[in-house]
Write a protein that holds these residues in place. Structure first.
Motif, PDB file in Angstrom:
ATOM      1  N   LEU A   1     -29.654  87.381  24.306  1.00  0.00           N
ATOM      2  CA  LEU A   1     -28.209  87.221  24.484  1.00  0.00           C
ATOM      3  C   LEU A   1     -27.839  86.000  25.317  1.00  0.00           C
ATOM      4  O   LEU A   1     -26.713  85.499  25.214  1.00  0.00           O
ATOM      5  N   CYS A   2     -28.749  85.535  26.166  1.00  0.00           N
ATOM      6  CA  CYS A   2     -28.395  84.459  27.104  1.00  0.00           C
ATOM      7  C   CYS A   2     -27.867  83.210  26.400  1.00  0.00           C
ATOM      8  O   CYS A   2     -26.806  82.686  26.775  1.00  0.00           O
ATOM      9  N   PRO A   3     -28.527  82.680  25.363  1.00  0.00           N
ATOM     10  CA  PRO A   3     -27.953  81.506  24.675  1.00  0.00           C
ATOM     11  C   PRO A   3     -26.590  81.782  24.057  1.00  0.00           C
ATOM     12  O   PRO A   3     -25.708  80.918  24.079  1.00  0.00           O
ATOM     13  N   ALA A   4     -26.401  82.988  23.500  1.00  0.00           N
ATOM     14  CA  ALA A   4     -25.114  83.319  22.887  1.00  0.00           C
ATOM     15  C   ALA A   4     -24.004  83.382  23.935  1.00  0.00           C
ATOM     16  O   ALA A   4     -22.861  82.984  23.671  1.00  0.00           O
ATOM     17  N   ILE A   5     -24.326  83.865  25.135  1.00  0.00           N
ATOM     18  CA  ILE A   5     -23.319  83.933  26.194  1.00  0.00           C
ATOM     19  C   ILE A   5     -22.902  82.526  26.625  1.00  0.00           C
ATOM     20  O   ILE A   5     -21.719  82.249  26.850  1.00  0.00           O
ATOM     21  N   HIS A   6     -23.855  81.617  26.722  1.00  0.00           N
ATOM     22  CA  HIS A   6     -23.501  80.241  27.100  1.00  0.00           C
ATOM     23  C   HIS A   6     -22.701  79.553  25.995  1.00  0.00           C
ATOM     24  O   HIS A   6     -21.806  78.751  26.284  1.00  0.00           O
ATOM     25  N   LYS A   7     -23.011  79.851  24.734  1.00  0.00           N
ATOM     26  CA  LYS A   7     -22.219  79.288  23.644  1.00  0.00           C
ATOM     27  C   LYS A   7     -20.786  79.817  23.691  1.00  0.00           C
ATOM     28  O   LYS A   7     -19.828  79.087  23.424  1.00  0.00           O
ATOM     29  N   LEU A   8     -20.640  81.108  24.023  1.00  0.00           N
ATOM     30  CA  LEU A   8     -19.306  81.681  24.146  1.00  0.00           C
ATOM     31  C   LEU A   8     -18.523  80.996  25.253  1.00  0.00           C
ATOM     32  O   LEU A   8     -17.313  80.745  25.125  1.00  0.00           O
ATOM     33  N   ALA A   9     -19.214  80.677  26.366  1.00  0.00           N
ATOM     34  CA  ALA A   9     -18.522  80.025  27.481  1.00  0.00           C
ATOM     35  C   ALA A   9     -18.085  78.609  27.133  1.00  0.00           C
ATOM     36  O   ALA A   9     -17.107  78.096  27.701  1.00  0.00           O
ATOM     37  N   GLU A  10     -18.803  77.952  26.215  1.00  0.00           N
ATOM     38  CA  GLU A  10     -18.445  76.582  25.827  1.00  0.00           C
ATOM     39  C   GLU A  10     -17.284  76.528  24.851  1.00  0.00           C
ATOM     40  O   GLU A  10     -16.690  75.470  24.646  1.00  0.00           O
ATOM     41  N   MET A  11     -16.941  77.660  24.227  1.00  0.00           N
ATOM     42  CA  MET A  11     -15.828  77.674  23.272  1.00  0.00           C
ATOM     43  C   MET A  11     -14.511  77.526  24.008  1.00  0.00           C
ATOM     44  O   MET A  11     -14.361  77.994  25.144  1.00  0.00           O
ATOM     45  N   PRO A  12     -13.534  76.887  23.408  1.00  0.00           N
ATOM     46  CA  PRO A  12     -12.217  76.759  24.069  1.00  0.00           C
ATOM     47  C   PRO A  12     -11.560  78.116  24.205  1.00  0.00           C
ATOM     48  O   PRO A  12     -11.656  78.964  23.315  1.00  0.00           O
ATOM     49  N   PRO A  13     -10.938  78.410  25.352  1.00  0.00           N
ATOM     50  CA  PRO A  13     -10.302  79.721  25.551  1.00  0.00           C
ATOM     51  C   PRO A  13      -9.185  79.953  24.552  1.00  0.00           C
ATOM     52  O   PRO A  13      -8.356  79.089  24.305  1.00  0.00           O
ATOM     53  N   SER A  14      -9.212  81.134  23.959  1.00  0.00           N
ATOM     54  CA  SER A  14      -8.191  81.483  22.974  1.00  0.00           C
ATOM     55  C   SER A  14      -8.057  82.986  22.945  1.00  0.00           C
ATOM     56  O   SER A  14      -9.039  83.709  22.992  1.00  0.00           O
ATOM     57  N   LEU A  15      -6.823  83.447  22.883  1.00  0.00           N
ATOM     58  CA  LEU A  15      -6.556  84.875  22.780  1.00  0.00           C
ATOM     59  C   LEU A  15      -6.092  85.252  21.391  1.00  0.00           C
ATOM     60  O   LEU A  15      -5.530  86.317  21.184  1.00  0.00           O
ATOM     61  N   GLY A  16      -6.301  84.379  20.426  1.00  0.00           N
ATOM     62  CA  GLY A  16      -5.887  84.665  19.067  1.00  0.00           C
ATOM     63  C   GLY A  16      -6.725  85.756  18.458  1.00  0.00           C
ATOM     64  O   GLY A  16      -7.802  86.098  18.924  1.00  0.00           O
ATOM     65  N   SER A  17      -6.240  86.292  17.345  1.00  0.00           N
ATOM     66  CA  SER A  17      -6.951  87.388  16.686  1.00  0.00           C
ATOM     67  C   SER A  17      -8.275  86.940  16.108  1.00  0.00           C
ATOM     68  O   SER A  17      -9.195  87.727  15.951  1.00  0.00           O
TER      69      SER A  17
END
Length: 781
Positions: free
Chosen positions: A524-540
């Motif tokens: 999970l560690c690489p996936a968590i860092h990839k999630l953190a690099e994504m631009p913040p968005s609250l869209g569906s």
């Protein structure tokens, strides 16, 4: 009596309504082949060590569950494929794939509807055959068999109980509650990772209102029981249009029907079906129910809508306070626990935040007339009409002090969840049972920590403090089951990973002990860092397929088998004699470095004469040698060293885990510290004196180290720079014992002579304090 096949003739209503008698819809060949390929990909992940496969580990299992979630009609085919692979693994003795496949199968069965009864019975028979295998296979199989027996008799029970407990839905017949506490240390995990995880959790839980969860429970229970006779689309439209009070009434009626039938010694599928048909008819009317039984709607054109399994209720916490874990657990218990306390626990300080409060007394002062017949009968003193006490209930005096029979295991506090052993789910949340009469463990706290080995050291400190508090206050243990989980999140460094394993040693150990943990959680560690690099968005679009949250949910639900880790205590003596020697604990590692500074001449220890100057410091090491015979053999050596490392975890080159399996009562001498000493060796030749460095290793459980030549030491606990001790001249390390209660002497007065002897024997041989971390299978030998 069962028929010989699915096409055997049946009569009456059961021909179209019983799930075990349904004729499954045949899926297209390409759909079945796609499921088959996904299952084979999961099996290849478990068997291959190729880097190309390791980069996508965990994705195949997640995508397999997503395929079934999007199209529930694929569930029977997937169950059939998984069961076939399990039976193949059993016949070919491929044990390394049995537990991962079994967990995958049980996760599908929990969410699915329309599974043929014959598949349930085959899965149950397979689990019963696994009981002949050693642990952990028999333990996981027993857990699954117990749940399958209930689900086969009363379809939909597992889903209903899971949602009620995780979402804290009100139910008198099933009053269990669970909560996931996600702790992150903001000093160890980057702010971008913290905010990304928080946004994903919040976005997913905004859609999980109590009304939506109630609708899911009702729809799933009716579809699981009625099968093809349930008009799923019309049912969901009716539930969507129902007001809150009507929805609650229907929800409680369904829960009552399922729980009352599941609690019977011999549940009847026919009786369960009749009760749910009445509820179904009250919702859609007799005409709609009759059309469903007669096939009035086209099942192929009106595909049953997917019923999601909501993710558990997760609270996100930045770990900034040493007492934060204790306070959060107390707040979790407080709303309903006060209504369920027995008389002896009402005096306990629930918050545990008032140190001056007097400890609860074991006995209660009586203020009655002293005549036994005037006393009101308590819940634990009910007399039957035929009992001798009722027949001879004359004017007898009763002592002014009411005796309380305290269980011996309770006094010694041998473990947070009772005696040592693997946690098992038996249809109810973990830790169910009563440690005290009248006090049920209705709450399950699943504490999930994210970080590296430093975070686990902090968790060990909180766990030790929690256990120590319980010996004085004793308010959480009787009512709370505590489960600990760990997901490694290491710092992302570009030169990559040369240093990361140093802070992820415990995660690597868990991965070696449990291959499914390695495949599912450690990736999970690489996936968590990839999630953190994504631009913040609250869209569906952000919450369509929340991979991180789905894996966390899968882990906390299916990871029920703990691996126990010894906590070690270290007593530290400083060169300044005016400082009191503190005590601390560590879980993974203690590092010793030599300081450049020395003690003053009037310091703690005078310099030994004849000691040649050189790199490092002269150390006196006294330890108890670890022998296979477990005999005590103390060794004392003096040497010059530049540093030491005490590791509590075995390295990857070790043949197997040194920790004993938790099915047997662990003893202190079964766990060892791996000590590595960087020794300085002096050699003399024609060119003069020279020094070389050699590393010596040995194993021990107790060790004392003292500086002999005025050199000061620096100690680093669990690789955490915040837990550094400087100017140390001596320290002692030993396994941390279970905290002892200060009220045991007063409680021992009420024990029998045999119990007092047992208590003295247990006190003479203190049990070690072990911290459990849940995995999917425990240690696989």
């Amino acid at each position: 009596m069962e028929s010989s096949g699915e096409n055997a003739p049946r009569t009456g209503r059961a021909n179209s309504t019983q799930p075990g008698c349904e004729t499954p819809v045949r899926l297209p060949k390409d759909v079945e082949l796609d499921l088959e390929r996904s299952v084979q990909a999961v099996l290849r992940e478990l068997s291959a060590q190729a880097p190309a496969l390791q980069s996508n580990q965990g994705m195949w299992r997640w995508s397999l569950h997503k395929k079934v979630e999007r199209d529930p009609s694929k569930s029977p085919a997937l169950v059939h494929i998984l069961l076939r692979e399990l039976e193949k693994a059993e016949s070919e003795d491929l044990r390394h794939v049995i537990i991962p496949l079994l967990h995958t199968l049980m996760y599908v069965l929990t969410k699915a509807t329309g599974i043929a009864e014959e598949l349930y019975r085959r899965t149950y028979a397979f689990c019963m055959r696994l009981l002949t295998l050693p642990a952990p296979y028999c333990t996981v199989a027993l857990d699954c068999a117990v749940r399958l027996k209930t689900e086969t008799a009363v379809p939909g029970t597992l889903y209903q109980r899971l949602v009620i407990a995780e979402q804290n839905l009100p139910s008198e017949l099933y009053p269990y509650q669970e909560r996931v506490f996600l702790f992150v240390d903001p000093e160890l995990v980057s702010p971008s990772v913290c905010s990304a995880l928080l946004l994903e959790i919040q976005a997913a839980q905004e859609q999980q209102t109590p009304e939506a969860c109630m609708r899911h429970v009702v729809s799933h229970a009716l579809q699981a029981a009625l099968g093809e006779a349930c008009h799923a689309g019309a049912l969901q439209r009716k539930l969507q249009a129902s007001p809150r009070h009507a929805l609650e009434r229907i929800f409680h009626a369904v829960v009552a029907a399922v729980e009352q039938m599941a609690s019977e010694p011999s549940p009847s599928r026919e009786g369960h079906l009749e009760r749910l048909e009445e509820i179904y008819c009250s919702l859609l009317g007799p005409a709609a129910a009759a059309r469903g039984r007669c096939g009035g709607h086209d099942a192929l054109q009106d595909r049953p809508p997917s019923i999601p399994l909501p993710s558990p209720y997760i609270t996100f916490h930045l770990w900034t306070d040493e007492e934060q874990l204790w306070k959060e657990l107390v707040l979790f218990l407080r709303p309903r626990s006060q209504m369920r306390l027995s008389a002896d626990l009402e005096a306990l300080d629930l918050q545990g935040l008032l140190p001056d409060r007097e400890l609860a007394r074991v006995s209660v002062l009586s203020t009655d007339s002293g005549i036994e017949r005037d006393l009101p009968l308590g819940a634990d003193e009910l007399l039957t009409p035929s009992s001798p006490e009722m027949e001879h209930g004359g004017l007898q005096r009763k002592g002014g002090m009411k005796k309380r029979a305290w269980p011996l295991d309770l006094l010694m506090l041998g473990g947070w969840d009772g005696p040592p052993g693997l946690h098992r789910r038996t249809g109810r949340p973990d830790g169910d049972g009563e440690l005290l009469p009248g006090v049920s463990r209705l709450h399950t706290a699943r504490v999930l920590v994210l970080g590296d080995d430093r975070m686990l050291g902090r968790l060990a400190q909180a766990y030790h403090s929690l256990r120590k508090r319980e010996t004085q206050k004793f308010c959480l243990t009787p009512r709370l089951s505590l489960q600990l989980y760990y997901i490694p999140v290491l710092a992302a460094k570009k030169p990559a990973a040369s240093r990361q394993p140093e802070l992820g040693e415990l995660a690597a150990f868990l991965g070696r002990a449990d291959p499914w943990y390695q495949n599912t959680v450690n990736t999970l560690c690489p996936a968590i860092h990839k999630l953190a690099e994504m631009p913040p968005s609250l869209g569906s679009s952000r919450t369509v397929d929340p991979f991180i949250l789905d894996v966390i949910t899968y882990y906390v639900r299916m990871g029920t088998q703990p691996i126990y880790f010894q906590i070690y205590t270290v007593k530290i003596f400083f060169g300044d004699l005016s400082q009191d020697p503190p005590e601390d604990i560590f879980l993974t590692e203690l590092t010793v470095k030599i300081q450049d500074s020395k003690l003053p001449k009037d310091g703690f220890s005078p310099r030994r004469k004849g000691v040649a100057e050189g790199p490092g410091a002269e150390l006196s090491i006294c330890y108890q040698k670890a022998l296979l015979s477990h005999r005590a053999q103390e060794v004392t050596v003096s040497l010059r060293a530049t540093g030491l490392v005490l590791k509590a975890l075995p390295g990857s080159d070790t043949e197997g885990p040194t920790h004993c399996p938790p099915t047997a009562a662990p003893l202190p001498d079964h766990t060892c510290l791996n000590v590595s000493v960087t020794e300085v060796v002096k050699t003399s030749n024609l060119a003069g004196r020279s020094f070389s460095v050699v590393t010596n290793t040995f194993r021990t459980a107790n060790i004392r180290i003292q500086s002999q030549d005025q050199r000061l030491l620096t100690l680093l606990l669990d690789k955490d720079s915040r837990r550094t001790f400087r100017d140390v001249v001596r320290f002692e390390v030993a396994p941390c014992p279970e905290p002892c209660s200060g009220t045991q002497k007063s409680k021992a007065l009420w024990l029998s002579s045999h119990q007092q002897k047992e208590m003295e024997r247990t006190r003479a041989m203190p049990k070690p304090l072990l911290m459990p971390i849940n995995t999917f299978s425990g240690i696989v030998q």
